[in-house]
Design an enzyme around this catalytic site. Structure first.
Site, mmCIF file in Angstrom:
data_model
loop_
_atom_site.group_PDB
_atom_site.id
_atom_site.type_symbol
_atom_site.label_atom_id
_atom_site.label_comp_id
_atom_site.label_asym_id
_atom_site.label_seq_id
_atom_site.Cartn_x
_atom_site.Cartn_y
_atom_site.Cartn_z
ATOM 1 N N HIS A 229 -6.982 -9.067 6.746
ATOM 2 C CA HIS A 229 -7.208 -8.130 5.415
ATOM 3 C C HIS A 229 -5.904 -7.828 5.090
ATOM 4 C CE1 HIS A 229 -8.866 -4.159 3.898
ATOM 5 N NE2 HIS A 229 -7.758 -3.932 3.778
ATOM 6 N N GLU A 230 -4.858 -7.543 6.132
ATOM 7 C CA GLU A 230 -3.559 -7.085 5.576
ATOM 8 C C GLU A 230 -2.621 -8.136 4.925
ATOM 9 O OE1 GLU A 230 -3.045 -4.004 5.583
ATOM 10 O OE2 GLU A 230 -4.599 -3.616 6.952
ATOM 11 N N GLN B 106 0.921 -1.247 -0.021
ATOM 12 C CA GLN B 106 0.054 -0.272 -0.017
ATOM 13 C C GLN B 106 1.020 1.263 -0.045
ATOM 14 O OE1 GLN B 106 -2.551 -1.463 3.303
ATOM 15 N NE2 GLN B 106 -3.972 -0.332 2.272
ATOM 16 N N CYS C 220 -10.790 0.336 2.942
ATOM 17 C CA CYS C 220 -9.277 -0.081 2.718
ATOM 18 C C CYS C 220 -8.604 1.437 2.413
ATOM 19 C CB CYS C 220 -9.073 -1.083 1.578
ATOM 20 S SG CYS C 220 -7.459 -1.364 1.227
ATOM 21 N N LEU C 221 -7.470 1.660 2.999
ATOM 22 C CA LEU C 221 -6.854 3.002 2.638
ATOM 23 C C LEU C 221 -6.699 3.110 1.479
ATOM 24 C CD1 LEU C 221 -4.680 3.321 5.874
ATOM 25 C CD2 LEU C 221 -6.995 4.447 5.453
HETATM 26 ZN ZN ZN Z 1 -6.494 -2.401 2.668
#
Ligand code: ZN
Length: 179
Positions: A137-138, A55, A95-96
């Site tokens: 998630h990560e 990310q 999600c960022l």
């Molecule tokens: Zn995410």
């Protein structure tokens, strides 16, 4: 001398780095510690509870998280693996890297994670509910998986416009160096 990570920024869908199967971290050095610190800083600035290395544009098996907001609960997990899972639960996630998109995701309700810390020492921890969800998630990020990959029809319709807009923005920013 360690690298300057201060210019790292969060990358957004559909950046191809988010689809990479990330490679293991091999060097447990000052560079890695500085990178993790910067990731925690970016996560906090965006009020996220977790952030994975892809990310920020780096296809490495590393993520940071903190589901309480309390500094003592910061976690840095290097080369993590989920070992045991129990139960299942459905909840909405954001999600960022996919701003303004919310998806209902079914995940294990509890799990155990094994990883290394910044010095390469093994860590093992059990988590439930939001913490377990965050780890899963990560970890998905480290394997190139995103919350939009298994959307229900309802979520697909609700998020269609936002996703198209992100795709359009990405296209028009191609050629701009992000780091
Ligand atoms: Zn995410």
């Amino acid at each position: 001398m360690s690298r300057d990570w201060s210019k790292l920024q969060i990358v957004c869908y559909p950046d191809p780095v988010l689809r990479k199967v990330c490679r293991p971290v091999e060097a447990f050095d000052a560079d890695l510690a500085a990178l993790a610190e910067r990731m925690l800083e970016l996560m906090r600035a965006e009020q996220g509870v977790g952030l994975a290395a892809p990310q920020v544009g780096l296809p490495l098996r590393l993520f940071v998280c903190n589901v309480t907001g309390d500094l003592k609960d910061d976690m840095i997990l290097v080369n993590p693996e989920i070992r045991e899972t129990f139960g299942d639960a459905e909840s909405q996630e954001g999600c960022l890297s996919i701003p303004d998109v919310t998806v209902t995701v079914r995940r294990a309700q509890r799990c155990r994670i094994v990883a290394s810390d910044l010095t390469g020492r093994p860590i093992e921890a059990d988590g439930a509910d939001l913490l377990a969800r965050c780890w899963q998630h990560e970890l998905d990020h480290l394997n190139g998986r995103l919350i939009i990959d298994a959307m229900s029809e309802t979520d697909r319709i609700a998020n269609r416009k936002t996703l198209r807009e992100l795709e359009r923005k990405h296209k028009s920013s191609r050629g701009v160096v992000a780091l």
